[in-house]
Motif scaffolding. Structure first.
Motif, PDB file in Angstrom:
ATOM      1  N   THR A 118       0.990  -1.098   0.122  1.00  0.00           N
ATOM      2  CA  THR A 118       0.128  -0.159   0.006  1.00  0.00           C
ATOM      3  C   THR A 118       0.765   1.260  -0.266  1.00  0.00           C
ATOM      4  O   THR A 118       1.949   1.088   0.305  1.00  0.00           O
ATOM      5  CB  THR A 118      -0.926   0.078   1.018  1.00  0.00           C
ATOM      6  OG1 THR A 118      -0.137   0.077   2.523  1.00  0.00           O
ATOM      7  CG2 THR A 118      -1.690  -1.236   1.330  1.00  0.00           C
ATOM      8  N   THR A 119       0.293   2.413  -0.280  1.00  0.00           N
ATOM      9  CA  THR A 119       0.846   3.576  -0.071  1.00  0.00           C
ATOM     10  C   THR A 119       0.369   4.501   1.030  1.00  0.00           C
ATOM     11  O   THR A 119      -0.788   4.516   1.385  1.00  0.00           O
ATOM     12  CB  THR A 119       0.562   4.583  -1.289  1.00  0.00           C
ATOM     13  OG1 THR A 119       0.980   4.057  -2.756  1.00  0.00           O
ATOM     14  CG2 THR A 119       1.213   6.060  -1.115  1.00  0.00           C
ATOM     15  N   GLY A 120       1.416   4.563   2.027  1.00  0.00           N
ATOM     16  CA  GLY A 120       1.306   5.302   3.109  1.00  0.00           C
ATOM     17  C   GLY A 120       0.392   6.499   3.219  1.00  0.00           C
ATOM     18  O   GLY A 120       0.370   7.284   2.222  1.00  0.00           O
ATOM     19  N   ALA A 121      -0.835   6.368   3.910  1.00  0.00           N
ATOM     20  CA  ALA A 121      -2.025   7.718   3.949  1.00  0.00           C
ATOM     21  C   ALA A 121      -1.142   8.878   4.230  1.00  0.00           C
ATOM     22  O   ALA A 121      -1.304  10.049   3.658  1.00  0.00           O
ATOM     23  CB  ALA A 121      -2.897   7.144   5.014  1.00  0.00           C
ATOM     24  N   ARG A 163       4.344   0.742   1.802  1.00  0.00           N
ATOM     25  CA  ARG A 163       4.401  -0.141   2.942  1.00  0.00           C
ATOM     26  C   ARG A 163       3.876  -1.681   2.675  1.00  0.00           C
ATOM     27  O   ARG A 163       2.858  -1.669   1.831  1.00  0.00           O
ATOM     28  CB  ARG A 163       3.287   0.498   4.123  1.00  0.00           C
ATOM     29  CG  ARG A 163       3.480   1.973   4.420  1.00  0.00           C
ATOM     30  CD  ARG A 163       4.960   2.182   5.044  1.00  0.00           C
ATOM     31  NE  ARG A 163       5.304   3.395   5.539  1.00  0.00           N
ATOM     32  CZ  ARG A 163       6.152   3.753   5.989  1.00  0.00           C
ATOM     33  NH1 ARG A 163       7.423   2.988   5.803  1.00  0.00           N
ATOM     34  NH2 ARG A 163       6.305   5.143   6.466  1.00  0.00           N
ATOM     35  N   TRP A 220      -2.703  -0.463   7.500  1.00  0.00           N
ATOM     36  CA  TRP A 220      -2.765  -0.736   6.252  1.00  0.00           C
ATOM     37  C   TRP A 220      -4.049  -0.347   5.693  1.00  0.00           C
ATOM     38  O   TRP A 220      -4.432  -0.241   4.454  1.00  0.00           O
ATOM     39  CB  TRP A 220      -2.630  -2.120   5.834  1.00  0.00           C
ATOM     40  CG  TRP A 220      -3.341  -3.322   6.473  1.00  0.00           C
ATOM     41  CD1 TRP A 220      -3.136  -4.005   7.678  1.00  0.00           C
ATOM     42  CD2 TRP A 220      -4.524  -3.579   6.099  1.00  0.00           C
ATOM     43  NE1 TRP A 220      -3.962  -5.002   7.987  1.00  0.00           N
ATOM     44  CE2 TRP A 220      -5.082  -4.744   6.868  1.00  0.00           C
ATOM     45  CE3 TRP A 220      -5.388  -3.734   4.826  1.00  0.00           C
ATOM     46  CZ2 TRP A 220      -6.288  -5.743   6.699  1.00  0.00           C
ATOM     47  CZ3 TRP A 220      -6.477  -4.442   4.662  1.00  0.00           C
ATOM     48  CH2 TRP A 220      -6.906  -5.200   5.701  1.00  0.00           C
ATOM     49  N   THR A 229      -6.218   1.869   6.820  1.00  0.00           N
ATOM     50  CA  THR A 229      -6.121   3.553   6.758  1.00  0.00           C
ATOM     51  C   THR A 229      -5.526   3.890   5.181  1.00  0.00           C
ATOM     52  O   THR A 229      -5.982   4.683   4.412  1.00  0.00           O
ATOM     53  CB  THR A 229      -5.430   4.391   7.863  1.00  0.00           C
ATOM     54  OG1 THR A 229      -6.176   3.916   9.007  1.00  0.00           O
ATOM     55  CG2 THR A 229      -5.612   5.835   7.568  1.00  0.00           C
ATOM     56  N   ASN A 230      -4.478   3.003   4.915  1.00  0.00           N
ATOM     57  CA  ASN A 230      -3.687   3.382   3.638  1.00  0.00           C
ATOM     58  C   ASN A 230      -4.675   3.246   2.617  1.00  0.00           C
ATOM     59  O   ASN A 230      -4.691   3.899   1.553  1.00  0.00           O
ATOM     60  CB  ASN A 230      -2.419   2.415   3.646  1.00  0.00           C
ATOM     61  CG  ASN A 230      -1.294   2.883   4.722  1.00  0.00           C
ATOM     62  OD1 ASN A 230      -1.607   4.116   5.193  1.00  0.00           O
ATOM     63  ND2 ASN A 230      -0.435   2.118   4.856  1.00  0.00           N
ATOM     64  N   HIS A 237      -5.330   5.407  -0.257  1.00  0.00           N
ATOM     65  CA  HIS A 237      -4.978   5.040  -1.775  1.00  0.00           C
ATOM     66  C   HIS A 237      -5.521   3.814  -2.010  1.00  0.00           C
ATOM     67  O   HIS A 237      -4.740   2.837  -1.831  1.00  0.00           O
ATOM     68  CB  HIS A 237      -3.545   5.338  -1.619  1.00  0.00           C
ATOM     69  CG  HIS A 237      -2.853   6.526  -1.180  1.00  0.00           C
ATOM     70  ND1 HIS A 237      -2.993   7.732  -1.918  1.00  0.00           N
ATOM     71  CD2 HIS A 237      -2.378   7.046  -0.099  1.00  0.00           C
ATOM     72  CE1 HIS A 237      -2.318   8.807  -1.459  1.00  0.00           C
ATOM     73  NE2 HIS A 237      -1.985   8.278   0.076  1.00  0.00           N
TER      74      HIS A 237
END
Length: 197
Positions: free
Chosen positions: A80-83, A89, A118, A120-121, A125
């Motif tokens: 994932t892309t960090g929020a 991540r 994850w 939240t990420n 995104h």
């Protein structure tokens, strides 16, 4: 999937422990896990999954990168892309197959009071990627709508009986996501995780 007789799952694969707290306790971070993951048969009927304390023990020893129940159910690595950070991540998760190449993952977080990072990420995104059995593919994540939650939980618990106990114990509504494979992301075609992360 993921939640003795308690179960842990698609955290499904979920709930990477706070690495900062882990290191502050004096533990050394575990070696970075390979992106490759293998898929295993669903938990045999009548066999209980590891109890949460056992899962937490292995998670603590490995900085959250080793899940005991991952050897019993289908596993993947979610990228994932960090929020907040915008950095890539990675987190190993258990998942429930949903047909047509789709996967369901649940943010149980060991019945913790907070949603795992994850999830939240993915909310920030939804375009992400997964690695399953060494094969990496792009996916788009969508939150399971309220009118489908009971059906999805039934599917999860058919694979991992009692997994929803994590939701009851956490006193929160566990975030459920459907990961849909895509050829490319509409807004981020060509997105690749940073191998240095």
């Amino acid at each position: 999937m993921a939640g003795g007789g308690r179960t842990r799952g698609c955290e499904h694969w979920s709930g990477v422990r706070d690495r900062t707290a882990h290191r502050a306790a004096g533990a050394q971070p575990a070696p970075r896990a390979s992106g490759a993951s293998h898929q295993n048969p669903a938990l045999p009927r009548g066999r209980s999954p590891p109890a949460p304390p056992v899962e937490r023990f292995f998670a603590a020893l490995s900085g959250g990168r080793v899940q005991l129940s991952a050897v019993l159910v289908p596993s993947l690595v979610l990228h994932t892309t960090g929020a907040r950070s915008g950095l890539i991540r990675d987190v190993p998760l258990m998942y429930t197959p949903d047909g047509q190449g789709r996967a369901i993952v649940a943010g149980t977080n060991f019945a913790g009071e907070r949603h795992p990072a994850w999830t939240t990420n993915l909310l920030a995104h939804p375009d992400a990627a997964i690695t399953v059995r060494g094969r990496r593919m792009l996916v788009h994540a969508t939150v399971i709508p309220d009118d489908e939650r009971e059906t999805v939980w039934a599917r999860i618990e058919a694979q991992w009986p009692g997994y929803r106990a994590y939701e009851r114990e956490s006193h929160r509504t566990v975030r459920l996501f459907r990961l849909q494979p895509v050829l490319r992301h509409a807004a981020t075609a060509g997105w690749e995780p940073d191998p240095t992360e």
